[in-house]
Design an enzyme around this catalytic site. Sequence first.
Site: not given
Ligand code: UDX
Length: 434
Positions: A208, A204, A327, A263, A260
């Site tokens: 991430n 995990k 967040r 952190k 996520c």
């Molecule tokens: C993430 C993981 O994808 C997921 O598998 C885990 O369990 C929890 O954390 P999440 O935090 O919901 O999920 O968001 P995600 O869609 O992964 O995007 C995370 C951040 O990255 C966002 O702020 C998004 O704007 C940014 N991001 C994502 C980018 O800046 N560029 C990208 O190409 C993709």
Amino acid sequence: MNIAVIGTGYVGLVTAAGLAEFGHKVVGTDKDFEKISKVSQGIVPIYEPGLDELIMSNLKKGNLVFSTDLDKTIAEADIIFVCVGTPQRDDGSADMSQIEEVSRQIARNLNRYKLVVEKSTVPVKTSFWIKRTISLHKKTDQEFDVASNPEFLREGSAVSDFLNPDRIIVGVETQRARDILCGIYAKFRERLLVTNIDTAELIKHASNSFLAMKISYINLISNICEKTDANVEQVAEGMGLDPRIGGRFLKAGIGYGGSCFPKDIKALARIGEELGVDMSLLKEADRINAERVRIFVDKIKQALWILKDKQIAVLGLAFKPETDDIREAPSIRVIRSLLQEGARLRLCDPQASDNMKQLYPEEPDRLRYCASPYDAAEKANAMVILTEWDDFAKLDLKRIKEAMANPIIVDGRNVFSPEAVKKLGFEYYSIGRK
Ligand code: UDX
């Protein structure tokens, strides 16, 4: 088998509703009375597409109930999914006090064999501490197992991620735990990977942190693009055509946020350091992310020179589209910097305004929340884009231009095509392209 899900945040609610949808009997529990009383009536405290319907239909079917009686819920459960928070502490490590408290509660109610499943994101070796805590506090000689089954839910698509997962990681150390968990996820047999517990826990954090690193990498490349004639979107497209790299998570912007990535990358760096491993790779990726907001605010200054008393329309507050979650959203730091410079802000987001109001309440002449982007654009000296909501890509830009005092857009998420907006007469700044 009776399943208990402890903690009804994003992860707990989706897990409880998803397991009920698979046909299991699930009790969701939380110490927050108000939350439980609302969710028992089908009122879901968070915005997550499809979650209301999933909870409502399983409440009606009787597969899902919610309770604040933690002792009773644990005593009656055969399997306990632990979904409580593991927030970040000041030193970057994860605060495990809620997990410890739940472990003691489980120990107190260990009236027969139970399988305790860690679902929250936890540092590698947490299962050792859960096991030790339960063993130290249990009052019977009943057996129990601990297993790891990390969640991989993305906010905004958490329900479909749960109901149709890419992979399910099951970390176990006994055959009994393996049989139970594999049984729960029987319909996804071909997507199951069974490992030992340390491995599952690490998968995990490693996943991430890798994705966060991928984002920081493309953001670094975008800085080079801005100093040359290269276009970061085409660079990403070209890189992504190599199946070893893949095109996803290569979108340059103002950086990752959410509950996520920021952190988890810090927590993994911390864990590695505690184990004597040099973690500078991850620390650098995290530092690059922290720099994104400063680079973006510099772009706004490049467009407006002095920010004091300038009116700025801020479109997008959520850390990403399709969520009301702010967040660790980059928007928080952008707003802070702009206010410090004396700008006047008109904020707009399809879902996240109420959450942002808790942090930044309205202030006459300084900070206003607007119902629509058109309202936010009224008399603005510039419009900045912080979240790539679909609604923003579909804006009537002619109308926006008429509303604005100066037709300037600073786009932190590359929502618009530079040619199209420039043709309409906007001055346009975006990320890693001209
Ligand atoms: C993430 C993981 O994808 C997921 O598998 C885990 O369990 C929890 O954390 P999440 O935090 O919901 O999920 O968001 P995600 O869609 O992964 O995007 C995370 C951040 O990255 C966002 O702020 C998004 O704007 C940014 N991001 C994502 C980018 O800046 N560029 C990208 O190409 C993709």
